[in-house]
Write an enzyme that holds these catalytic residues in place. Structure first.
Site, PDB file in Angstrom:
ATOM      1  N   GLN A 215      16.107   3.977   2.532  1.00  0.00           N
ATOM      2  CA  GLN A 215      14.993   4.703   3.144  1.00  0.00           C
ATOM      3  C   GLN A 215      15.423   5.286   4.489  1.00  0.00           C
ATOM      4  OE1 GLN A 215      12.158   1.086   1.891  1.00  0.00           O
ATOM      5  NE2 GLN A 215      11.045   2.547   3.154  1.00  0.00           N
ATOM      6  N   GLU A 250      14.396  -0.125   4.066  1.00  0.00           N
ATOM      7  CA  GLU A 250      14.331   0.509   5.387  1.00  0.00           C
ATOM      8  C   GLU A 250      15.528   0.041   6.217  1.00  0.00           C
ATOM      9  OE1 GLU A 250      10.568   0.314   7.517  1.00  0.00           O
ATOM     10  OE2 GLU A 250      11.531   0.824   9.397  1.00  0.00           O
ATOM     11  N   ARG A 328       3.141  -5.052  14.597  1.00  0.00           N
ATOM     12  CA  ARG A 328       2.090  -4.461  13.762  1.00  0.00           C
ATOM     13  C   ARG A 328       1.068  -5.518  13.329  1.00  0.00           C
ATOM     14  NH1 ARG A 328       0.737   0.429  11.224  1.00  0.00           N
ATOM     15  NH2 ARG A 328       2.617   1.592  11.727  1.00  0.00           N
ATOM     16  N   ARG A 360       5.707  -2.932   2.520  1.00  0.00           N
ATOM     17  CA  ARG A 360       4.433  -2.197   2.488  1.00  0.00           C
ATOM     18  C   ARG A 360       3.317  -2.892   3.293  1.00  0.00           C
ATOM     19  NH1 ARG A 360       2.883   0.365  -3.357  1.00  0.00           N
ATOM     20  NH2 ARG A 360       2.086   2.350  -2.619  1.00  0.00           N
ATOM     21  N   THR A 458       4.909   2.261  15.119  1.00  0.00           N
ATOM     22  CA  THR A 458       4.356   1.672  16.346  1.00  0.00           C
ATOM     23  C   THR A 458       5.309   1.891  17.517  1.00  0.00           C
ATOM     24  OG1 THR A 458       5.297  -0.466  15.738  1.00  0.00           O
ATOM     25  CG2 THR A 458       3.026  -0.043  15.085  1.00  0.00           C
ATOM     26  N   GLU A 730       0.797   2.889   2.452  1.00  0.00           N
ATOM     27  CA  GLU A 730       0.599   1.456   2.670  1.00  0.00           C
ATOM     28  C   GLU A 730      -0.856   0.975   2.690  1.00  0.00           C
ATOM     29  OE1 GLU A 730       3.139   2.008   6.213  1.00  0.00           O
ATOM     30  OE2 GLU A 730       3.853   0.003   5.764  1.00  0.00           O
TER      31      GLU A 730
HETATM   32  N1  MTE Z   1       5.422   4.160  -3.662  1.00  0.00           N
HETATM   33  C1  MTE Z   1       6.415   4.072  -4.558  1.00  0.00           C
HETATM   34  N2  MTE Z   1       6.212   4.529  -5.800  1.00  0.00           N
HETATM   35  N3  MTE Z   1       7.624   3.495  -4.235  1.00  0.00           N
HETATM   36  C2  MTE Z   1       7.854   2.986  -2.977  1.00  0.00           C
HETATM   37  O1  MTE Z   1       8.946   2.481  -2.703  1.00  0.00           O
HETATM   38  N4  MTE Z   1       6.945   2.568  -0.735  1.00  0.00           N
HETATM   39  C3  MTE Z   1       5.725   2.350   0.053  1.00  0.00           C
HETATM   40  C4  MTE Z   1       4.760   3.514  -0.130  1.00  0.00           C
HETATM   41  N5  MTE Z   1       4.586   3.820  -1.521  1.00  0.00           N
HETATM   42  C5  MTE Z   1       6.806   3.061  -2.008  1.00  0.00           C
HETATM   43  C6  MTE Z   1       5.591   3.684  -2.405  1.00  0.00           C
HETATM   44  C7  MTE Z   1       5.978   2.170   1.474  1.00  0.00           C
HETATM   45  S1  MTE Z   1       6.412   0.646   2.044  1.00  0.00           S
HETATM   46  C8  MTE Z   1       5.838   3.195   2.353  1.00  0.00           C
HETATM   47  S2  MTE Z   1       6.061   2.967   4.018  1.00  0.00           S
HETATM   48  C9  MTE Z   1       5.488   4.549   1.912  1.00  0.00           C
HETATM   49  O2  MTE Z   1       5.311   4.639   0.506  1.00  0.00           O
HETATM   50  C10 MTE Z   1       6.606   5.497   2.338  1.00  0.00           C
HETATM   51  O3  MTE Z   1       6.377   6.785   1.922  1.00  0.00           O
HETATM   52  P1  MTE Z   1       5.359   7.767   2.674  1.00  0.00           P
HETATM   53  O4  MTE Z   1       5.642   7.628   4.134  1.00  0.00           O
HETATM   54  O5  MTE Z   1       5.684   9.080   2.123  1.00  0.00           O
HETATM   55  O6  MTE Z   1       3.971   7.305   2.349  1.00  0.00           O
HETATM   56  N1  HPA Z   2       6.192   0.819  10.280  1.00  0.00           N
HETATM   57  C1  HPA Z   2       7.162   0.817   9.355  1.00  0.00           C
HETATM   58  N2  HPA Z   2       8.419   0.793   9.631  1.00  0.00           N
HETATM   59  C2  HPA Z   2       8.777   0.744  10.911  1.00  0.00           C
HETATM   60  C3  HPA Z   2       7.822   0.728  11.923  1.00  0.00           C
HETATM   61  C4  HPA Z   2       6.458   0.781  11.594  1.00  0.00           C
HETATM   62  O1  HPA Z   2       5.550   0.774  12.435  1.00  0.00           O
HETATM   63  N3  HPA Z   2       8.474   0.668  13.080  1.00  0.00           N
HETATM   64  C5  HPA Z   2       9.774   0.624  12.769  1.00  0.00           C
HETATM   65  N4  HPA Z   2       9.966   0.686  11.461  1.00  0.00           N
HETATM   66 MO1  MOS Z   3       7.130   0.907   4.464  1.00  0.00          MO
HETATM   67  S1  MOS Z   3       7.050  -1.133   4.735  1.00  0.00           S
HETATM   68  O1  MOS Z   3       6.929   1.231   6.170  1.00  0.00           O
HETATM   69  O2  MOS Z   3       8.818   1.113   4.196  1.00  0.00           O
END
Ligand code: MTE
Ligand code: HPA
Ligand code: MOS
Length: 775
Positions: A215, A250, A328, A360, A458, A730
């Protein structure tokens, strides 16, 4: 760059580009997914002579390495070389926030599964065989597996953090009711379908290209440069897509990429490393388990006047992202409620588990579980339904969060009243009561779960992104950003933006791989902010290009810019279709030597946070929602089924309804899994017992709710959300927390002597024990 005279009318029109996005668009990745054509790390065409690697990891959780004998493994035919910390030319250090994590163990091991060496061989099979031949002698040291044990021993990652608002100590004295209690929420395995892995290949001049399932491509690039002791520009990281990340990639995609790069650096040959499921489960961290103690005080009219909580975070053996996750937890400790007097403290406890990591919700769910437990406890003791307390304390416009941000455009009450009215909560409750009155061996329980989740990293400096947009001379478009597609549909959203700005079909637009040479110094795709940050940068780049194209069209057609519009692949003048097509316009722009490439930078405005005061305005906006969850418990077996989950969710103005609904449903299932059936187990020696899919159960088709209904709340959306379409990745996971309390209510309907417990997950085993407690 082509200079353009400022034209206020045109500028206003561009700002107002009304994006009547095709909201029902499908996730465009689904086409290659269902045909099995989507490419993951394991699908990379490897070059001839590529080596395959397997990680040798600690077979104990804590100890001193007395001796390791690699000789038999090295002698095995087909083994090329075994790399240890001694082969690291730069720093043996991969810690992102705190430099406390070696890539390979040196003298000591701190968790079961800690990488010690990388075995590189002609095939994975040989490397695995060699691994079994390594002999290790360890002097064992005492093992800490829980946060409480760590606290007792003074084993911490960093200093505790506290947020406070008002004066809770004083406020408790004026409360009609005060309750205290303890809660536990367990970890959670990410179980991305694509396991961790990377492929490194040598380029010329000592440059290395890495294909990674990460990520955070920049984190991978930066860490490789640090471990190899080379400049970042020597390292190129490329990501096509992930077979899921969920936060588990991440930070924790990094070590595997670094290992392949290290081997490639020494061998000048490509190296591929993909963890198998067992290795992945054992070596990687999970959601943080939390042990917490709370104190809640309410007034006579059930207003929560004061709330104190101490969160013990089981961080594992190194910091990883724990400090950010802990933070968080504090941000979301009061969930959707306004509490005037708050004191929250989080302590990151160092244990001998694999370093726990982003998952998540990023600590938010753990915080919310505690206040929901406190409310459930208070409700039970006072003798009112929990929902009466929940409802009486929902956030309102201009309420202040404990961290100083003033709540604006609040949808907490709106989603709550919409959910209770649209789904007729009175009727639903009556149905549950009637069912319970008529059935002795089955009981139903109902719970409401409001959510409020802050959108932005954050850590304020991380909230930025860039987009590089090329219009090719045939009119097709390529877009590069930092966004990593992991199933959440972000690529489709990026395409929608360009398609809408230029008014050309989606087919003319391609999202390029996420690559550090095209977009540099990026934040990870995380914090649900990927579409907002990268989408805003893409929108900015596309609008700048559009402005240039309109200027060219204006010159060509001799019509002033404000009367020119691009529509359905043609230039329109005064609202009428001209003969100038999109492709011709691009050719003409080329001939005039006007740039068809734009690189835009976006940084979220308005946000700030002062860590010395623990006050500020850290979030661009909040996402709200309310879920109603209904469960039926089989009181003979302790098993249960979720009858229905009914949600009113704050999408803002969704730009891709199908994708966003998919995110809500997936997150909900994952949240319910965390609260009910997913049970991580380590034994006292720190060995992972839930180390396979036979011992770790995640929700499947049969255990997800039989009915899931999600309605959008009526709202105007938010300017800082991409096209007013709010972040969705999330927040909906936290609806799943309601599953825990629905179960509690069903158990109480069967067993009035049951003493509420807040110890998640509420597995069928625990449900059964609870049903017959004191009976
Ligand atoms: N959805 C799918 N299908 N696969 C994933 O790995 N990760 C989740 C969420 N939805 C995820 C998912 C997490 S932890 C986050 S932070 C967000 O998607 C990241 O993508 P976005 O910032 O585009 O929402
Ligand atoms: N959310 C998710 N990932 C992160 C954050 C946060 O606030 N800060 C650093 N990595
Ligand atoms: Mo989502 S836990 O911020 O990759």
């Amino acid at each position: 760059m082509h200079k353009h005279k400022s034209n206020p009318i045109l500028d206003a029109k561009l700002d107002a580009v009304s994006l009547s996005i095709k909201q029902s668009i499908k996730n465009l990745d689904s086409f290659t997914h269902v045909r099995g054509e989507s490419l993951y790390v394991d699908d990379v065409n490897i070059r001839q002579g590529t080596f395959h690697a397997v990680v040798f990891d600690a077979p104990k959780a804590h100890g001193h390495i007395k001796h390791i004998d690699y000789s038999k493994a090295e002698a095995l035919e087909g083994v090329e070389r075994i790399f240890t910390y001694k082969d690291i030319p730069g720093k043996n250090q991969i810690g992102g926030i705190i430099p406390d994590e070696p890539l390979f163990a040196e003298d000591d091991i701190h968790f079961w599964g800690m990488p010690i060496a990388l075995i590189v061989a002609e095939s994975e099979f040989i490397a695995r065989k060699a691994r079994a031949l390594i002999e290790i002698d360890i002097e064992e040291l005492p093992v800490i597996t829980t946060a409480k044990q760590a606290k007792a021993k003074g084993s911490f990652i960093n200093a505790p953090r506290s947020f406070s608002l008002g004066d809770s100590e004083k406020a408790f004295k004026d409360c009609e009711y005060v309750f205290e209690g303890e809660t536990f929420s367990n970890g959670q395995e990410h179980l991305y379908i694509e396991a961790q892995g990377a492929y490194a290949e040598p380029l010329e001049n000592g440059n290395i290209k890495i294909t990674s399932s990460t990520q955070g491509p920049t984190a991978v690039q930066k860490t490789i440069a640090q471990v190899l002791g080379v400049a970042m520009h020597k390292i190129e990281v490329d990501v096509t897509r992930l077979g899921g990340g969920f936060g588990g990639k991440e930070d924790q995609a990094t070590p595997w990429a670094v290992m392949t790069a290290l081997a490639t650096f020494h061998l000048n040959q490509s190296v591929k490393l993909i963890l198998n499921r067992h290795d992945d489960l054992r070596m990687t961290g999970k959601r943080h388990p939390y042990e917490s103690t709370y104190k809640i005080g309410l007034s006579k009219d059930l207003k929560i006047m004061a709330y104190e909580v101490e969160f013990l975070q089981n961080s594992g053996a190194a910091a990883d992202l724990s400090p950010a996750i802990a933070e968080r937890t504090l941000f979301h400790a009061t969930n959707s409620y306004f509490v005037p007097h708050v004191k929250t403290t989080v302590i990151s406890c160092k244990t001998n588990l694999p370093p726990n990591t982003a998952f998540r919700g990023f600590g938010g769910p753990q915080g919310m579980f505690v206040i929901e437990s406190a409310i459930a406890k208070a409700a039970c003791e006072i003798g009112v339904p929990a929902r009466v307390i929940q409802e009486a304390n929902l956030l309102d416009e201009n309420d202040t969060f404990s961290y100083g941000q003033v709540a604006k455009k609040v949808e907490a009450k709106n989603t709550w009243s919409s959910a209770t009215e649209l789904f007729n909560i009175t009727l639903l409750e009556q149905e549950v009561e009637t069912f319970n009155a008529n059935n002795s061996n089955f009981k139903k329980g109902l719970a409401l779960m409001p959510i409020t989740f802050g959108i932005s990293f954050t850590n304020t400096p991380m909230n930025h992104a860039r987009a590089l947009v090329h219009i090719y001379l045939d009119g097709s478009i390529g877009i590069s950003t930092a966004a990593v597609e992991m199933g959440q549909g972000v690529n489709t959203k990026m395409m929608q933006i360009a398609s809408e700005v230029f008014s050309i079909p989606i087919e003319k637009i391609k999202i390029e791989t996420t690559n550090t040479t095209r977009v540099a110094n990026t934040s990870p795709s995380a914090a649900s902010s990927t579409a907002d940050l990268n989408g805003k940068a893409t929108l900015k780049a596309c609008k700048a290009l559009l402005k240039r194209l309109i200027s060219v069209a204006s010159e060509d057609l001799n019509i002033s810019e404000e009367h020119i519009q691009l529509k359905d692949e043609y230039v329109y003048t005064h609202g009428e279709k001209s003969n100038l097509s999109w492709t011709e316009l691009i050719s003409k722009t080329m001939l005039k030597r006007v740039a068809l490439t734009e690189n835009a930078h976006y940084a979220t405005p308005e946000i700030h946070f002062d860590k010395t005061k623990e006050k500020g305005h850290p979030f661009a906006y909040h996402v709200y929602g309310t879920a109603i969850i209904i469960v039926t418990v089989d009181c003979t077996r302790g098993t249960y089924e979720f009858d229905a989950v009914k949600i009113v969710h704050d999408y803002g103005k969704s730009m891709s309804e199908g994708i966003d609904l998919g995110q809500v449903e997936g997150a909900l299932a994952q949240g319910i899994g965390w609260m009910t059936m997913e049970e991580i187990a380590y034994n006292d020696e720190g060995r992972l017992l839930s180390n396979a899919l036979s011992t770790y159960k995640i929700p499947d088709l049969f255990s997800v709710p039989k009915e899931v209904e999600v309605l959008p709340v009526k709202t105007d959306g938010h300017e800082l959300a991409i096209l007013k379409s709010k972040a969705v990745g999330e927040p909906p996971l936290m609806y799943g927390i309601g599953a825990y309390f629905a179960l509690q209510n069903a158990i109480r309907a069967f067993n009035p002597k049951y003493d509420l417990k807040f110890h998640a997950p509420m597995t069928p085993e625990k449900v059964l024990m609870s049903l017959y407690e004191n009976k």
